[in-house]
Design a protein around this motif. Sequence first.
Motif, PDB file in Angstrom:
ATOM      1  N   GLY A  12      54.479 -59.149 119.572  1.00  0.00           N
ATOM      2  CA  GLY A  12      54.537 -60.592 119.700  1.00  0.00           C
ATOM      3  C   GLY A  12      53.592 -61.380 118.822  1.00  0.00           C
ATOM      4  N   ARG A  13      52.756 -60.719 118.060  1.00  0.00           N
ATOM      5  CA  ARG A  13      51.901 -61.441 117.126  1.00  0.00           C
ATOM      6  C   ARG A  13      52.284 -61.045 115.704  1.00  0.00           C
ATOM      7  NH1 ARG A  13      46.010 -58.980 116.225  1.00  0.00           N
ATOM      8  NH2 ARG A  13      46.529 -56.773 116.144  1.00  0.00           N
ATOM      9  N   SER A  14      51.914 -61.873 114.758  1.00  0.00           N
ATOM     10  CA  SER A  14      52.264 -61.553 113.375  1.00  0.00           C
ATOM     11  C   SER A  14      51.132 -61.934 112.434  1.00  0.00           C
ATOM     12  CB  SER A  14      53.557 -62.269 112.961  1.00  0.00           C
ATOM     13  OG  SER A  14      53.368 -63.660 112.936  1.00  0.00           O
ATOM     14  N   ASP A  15      51.106 -61.251 111.305  1.00  0.00           N
ATOM     15  CA  ASP A  15      50.158 -61.539 110.237  1.00  0.00           C
ATOM     16  C   ASP A  15      50.970 -61.859 108.990  1.00  0.00           C
ATOM     17  OD1 ASP A  15      48.266 -61.701 108.265  1.00  0.00           O
ATOM     18  OD2 ASP A  15      47.417 -59.702 108.591  1.00  0.00           O
ATOM     19  N   PRO A  16      51.166 -63.157 108.698  1.00  0.00           N
ATOM     20  CA  PRO A  16      51.961 -63.544 107.532  1.00  0.00           C
ATOM     21  C   PRO A  16      51.217 -63.363 106.216  1.00  0.00           C
ATOM     22  CG  PRO A  16      51.148 -65.494 108.636  1.00  0.00           C
ATOM     23  CD  PRO A  16      50.738 -64.309 109.484  1.00  0.00           C
ATOM     24  N   GLU A  17      49.969 -62.931 106.271  1.00  0.00           N
ATOM     25  CA  GLU A  17      49.164 -62.708 105.066  1.00  0.00           C
ATOM     26  C   GLU A  17      48.872 -61.225 104.847  1.00  0.00           C
ATOM     27  OE1 GLU A  17      48.330 -65.194 102.937  1.00  0.00           O
ATOM     28  OE2 GLU A  17      49.558 -66.463 104.236  1.00  0.00           O
ATOM     29  N   ALA A  18      49.671 -60.352 105.437  1.00  0.00           N
ATOM     30  CA  ALA A  18      49.495 -58.910 105.259  1.00  0.00           C
ATOM     31  C   ALA A  18      49.809 -58.544 103.809  1.00  0.00           C
ATOM     32  CB  ALA A  18      50.398 -58.150 106.213  1.00  0.00           C
ATOM     33  N   ILE A  19      49.290 -57.398 103.388  1.00  0.00           N
ATOM     34  CA  ILE A  19      49.456 -56.944 102.007  1.00  0.00           C
ATOM     35  C   ILE A  19      50.114 -55.570 101.987  1.00  0.00           C
ATOM     36  CG2 ILE A  19      48.255 -56.298  99.875  1.00  0.00           C
ATOM     37  CD1 ILE A  19      48.071 -59.266 100.463  1.00  0.00           C
ATOM     38  N   ILE A  20      51.120 -55.444 101.130  1.00  0.00           N
ATOM     39  CA  ILE A  20      51.721 -54.145 100.837  1.00  0.00           C
ATOM     40  C   ILE A  20      51.610 -53.964  99.327  1.00  0.00           C
ATOM     41  CG2 ILE A  20      54.078 -55.006 100.509  1.00  0.00           C
ATOM     42  CD1 ILE A  20      55.050 -52.424 101.946  1.00  0.00           C
ATOM     43  N   GLY A  21      51.446 -52.735  98.897  1.00  0.00           N
ATOM     44  CA  GLY A  21      51.324 -52.511  97.463  1.00  0.00           C
ATOM     45  C   GLY A  21      51.322 -51.047  97.115  1.00  0.00           C
ATOM     46  N   TYR A  22      51.054 -50.793  95.835  1.00  0.00           N
ATOM     47  CA  TYR A  22      50.999 -49.428  95.324  1.00  0.00           C
ATOM     48  C   TYR A  22      49.668 -49.228  94.624  1.00  0.00           C
ATOM     49  CZ  TYR A  22      52.202 -45.084  93.037  1.00  0.00           C
ATOM     50  OH  TYR A  22      52.200 -43.769  92.635  1.00  0.00           O
ATOM     51  N   ASP A  23      49.001 -48.106  94.940  1.00  0.00           N
ATOM     52  CA  ASP A  23      47.716 -47.753  94.352  1.00  0.00           C
ATOM     53  C   ASP A  23      47.941 -46.595  93.378  1.00  0.00           C
ATOM     54  OD1 ASP A  23      45.175 -46.722  93.793  1.00  0.00           O
ATOM     55  OD2 ASP A  23      44.412 -47.198  95.775  1.00  0.00           O
ATOM     56  N   LEU A  31      49.334 -50.396 103.102  1.00  0.00           N
ATOM     57  CA  LEU A  31      49.587 -51.569 103.938  1.00  0.00           C
ATOM     58  C   LEU A  31      48.267 -51.998 104.558  1.00  0.00           C
ATOM     59  CD1 LEU A  31      51.768 -53.427 105.304  1.00  0.00           C
ATOM     60  CD2 LEU A  31      51.715 -51.794 107.200  1.00  0.00           C
ATOM     61  N   GLN A  32      47.976 -53.300 104.467  1.00  0.00           N
ATOM     62  CA  GLN A  32      46.788 -53.870 105.094  1.00  0.00           C
ATOM     63  C   GLN A  32      47.231 -55.089 105.891  1.00  0.00           C
ATOM     64  OE1 GLN A  32      44.444 -54.758 101.625  1.00  0.00           O
ATOM     65  NE2 GLN A  32      43.492 -52.745 101.622  1.00  0.00           N
ATOM     66  N   ALA A  33      46.803 -55.158 107.153  1.00  0.00           N
ATOM     67  CA  ALA A  33      47.225 -56.281 107.997  1.00  0.00           C
ATOM     68  C   ALA A  33      46.203 -56.548 109.095  1.00  0.00           C
ATOM     69  CB  ALA A  33      48.588 -55.984 108.626  1.00  0.00           C
ATOM     70  N   PHE A  34      46.269 -57.732 109.644  1.00  0.00           N
ATOM     71  CA  PHE A  34      45.457 -58.188 110.765  1.00  0.00           C
ATOM     72  C   PHE A  34      43.960 -58.022 110.492  1.00  0.00           C
ATOM     73  CE2 PHE A  34      49.554 -57.099 112.706  1.00  0.00           C
ATOM     74  CZ  PHE A  34      49.843 -58.311 113.306  1.00  0.00           C
ATOM     75  N   PRO A  35      43.307 -59.103 110.141  1.00  0.00           N
ATOM     76  CA  PRO A  35      41.865 -59.030 109.908  1.00  0.00           C
ATOM     77  C   PRO A  35      41.143 -58.459 111.127  1.00  0.00           C
ATOM     78  CG  PRO A  35      42.726 -61.195 109.340  1.00  0.00           C
ATOM     79  CD  PRO A  35      43.837 -60.447 110.005  1.00  0.00           C
ATOM     80  N   HIS A  36      40.233 -57.548 110.871  1.00  0.00           N
ATOM     81  CA  HIS A  36      39.451 -56.935 111.948  1.00  0.00           C
ATOM     82  C   HIS A  36      38.549 -58.000 112.556  1.00  0.00           C
ATOM     83  CE1 HIS A  36      36.624 -54.265 113.994  1.00  0.00           C
ATOM     84  NE2 HIS A  36      37.574 -53.359 113.923  1.00  0.00           N
ATOM     85  N   HIS A  60      56.681 -47.139 106.312  1.00  0.00           N
ATOM     86  CA  HIS A  60      57.251 -47.848 107.459  1.00  0.00           C
ATOM     87  C   HIS A  60      57.186 -46.990 108.718  1.00  0.00           C
ATOM     88  CE1 HIS A  60      60.817 -49.740 109.651  1.00  0.00           C
ATOM     89  NE2 HIS A  60      59.804 -50.570 109.768  1.00  0.00           N
ATOM     90  N   ALA A  61      57.527 -45.707 108.596  1.00  0.00           N
ATOM     91  CA  ALA A  61      57.471 -44.804 109.753  1.00  0.00           C
ATOM     92  C   ALA A  61      56.047 -44.708 110.295  1.00  0.00           C
ATOM     93  CB  ALA A  61      57.998 -43.423 109.370  1.00  0.00           C
ATOM     94  N   ALA A  62      55.064 -44.645 109.403  1.00  0.00           N
ATOM     95  CA  ALA A  62      53.667 -44.571 109.844  1.00  0.00           C
ATOM     96  C   ALA A  62      53.254 -45.867 110.550  1.00  0.00           C
ATOM     97  CB  ALA A  62      52.753 -44.303 108.653  1.00  0.00           C
ATOM     98  N   ALA A  63      53.691 -46.997 110.021  1.00  0.00           N
ATOM     99  CA  ALA A  63      53.381 -48.284 110.657  1.00  0.00           C
ATOM    100  C   ALA A  63      54.022 -48.361 112.042  1.00  0.00           C
ATOM    101  CB  ALA A  63      53.854 -49.439 109.776  1.00  0.00           C
ATOM    102  N   LEU A  64      55.299 -47.980 112.123  1.00  0.00           N
ATOM    103  CA  LEU A  64      55.996 -47.993 113.420  1.00  0.00           C
ATOM    104  C   LEU A  64      55.312 -47.089 114.434  1.00  0.00           C
ATOM    105  CD1 LEU A  64      59.755 -47.949 112.332  1.00  0.00           C
ATOM    106  CD2 LEU A  64      58.499 -49.848 113.406  1.00  0.00           C
ATOM    107  N   ALA A  65      54.835 -45.935 113.995  1.00  0.00           N
ATOM    108  CA  ALA A  65      54.161 -44.994 114.897  1.00  0.00           C
ATOM    109  C   ALA A  65      52.889 -45.606 115.488  1.00  0.00           C
ATOM    110  CB  ALA A  65      53.827 -43.701 114.155  1.00  0.00           C
ATOM    111  N   ARG A  66      52.332 -46.590 114.801  1.00  0.00           N
ATOM    112  CA  ARG A  66      51.121 -47.263 115.286  1.00  0.00           C
ATOM    113  C   ARG A  66      51.434 -48.612 115.945  1.00  0.00           C
ATOM    114  NH1 ARG A  66      50.301 -44.045 111.174  1.00  0.00           N
ATOM    115  NH2 ARG A  66      48.352 -42.943 110.860  1.00  0.00           N
ATOM    116  N   GLY A  67      52.730 -48.930 116.092  1.00  0.00           N
ATOM    117  CA  GLY A  67      53.133 -50.151 116.777  1.00  0.00           C
ATOM    118  C   GLY A  67      53.297 -51.373 115.890  1.00  0.00           C
ATOM    119  N   PHE A  68      53.347 -51.180 114.571  1.00  0.00           N
ATOM    120  CA  PHE A  68      53.472 -52.282 113.625  1.00  0.00           C
ATOM    121  C   PHE A  68      54.798 -52.193 112.884  1.00  0.00           C
ATOM    122  CE2 PHE A  68      49.014 -51.305 114.184  1.00  0.00           C
ATOM    123  CZ  PHE A  68      48.488 -52.544 114.510  1.00  0.00           C
ATOM    124  N   ASP A  69      55.305 -53.353 112.455  1.00  0.00           N
ATOM    125  CA  ASP A  69      56.558 -53.369 111.697  1.00  0.00           C
ATOM    126  C   ASP A  69      56.447 -54.361 110.552  1.00  0.00           C
ATOM    127  OD1 ASP A  69      59.142 -52.783 110.925  1.00  0.00           O
ATOM    128  OD2 ASP A  69      60.086 -53.700 112.664  1.00  0.00           O
TER     129      ASP A  69
END
Length: 108
Positions: A12-23, A31-36, A60-69
Motif C-alpha cells: 500500500g505504499r510506494s516510492d515514485p523515486e526508486a532507481i533501477i539500473g545496470y552496473d 534496484l534501490q527504493a524507499f529511503p532508510h 523482479h523475482a527477488a523484489a517480489l520475494a521481499r514484498g516489493f514490486d
Amino acid sequence: MSRYTITVTELGRSDPEAIIGYDPPLRTLFLQAFPHEVTDDPAVWLGTSDREYETVDALHAAALARGFDFMPLPDDVALLLADDLAKQANRPPHDGPLAALLRHLQSK
C-alpha cells in the motif's frame, strides 16, 4: 552505470523515486527504493554482487520475494535497460586484484 527512476510498491505504499539500473563492473541489474529511516542507504538495495541479477525477471523475482514490486516497467525504461544489457553482453570479467578481493569477500 545506468540509473532510471521508477515506482516501487510495497503493502500500500510506494516510492515514485526508486532507481533501477545496470552496473557494468558488477554485471548486474540493481534496484534501490524507499529511503532508510536512519541511514542514507536505501531500505531496499538489490544487485550488489557480481552477476547477481542478469535479467529483469530475476531482479523482479527477488523484489517480489521481499514484498516489493516494480512491474510493469515503463516502456522507455524497459527499452533503455535492454539496451544497457546488450551493450555490456561481451564485457570481459574484471580479473585484477580488486576483482579477486571482491570474489573472495562474496564467497564468505
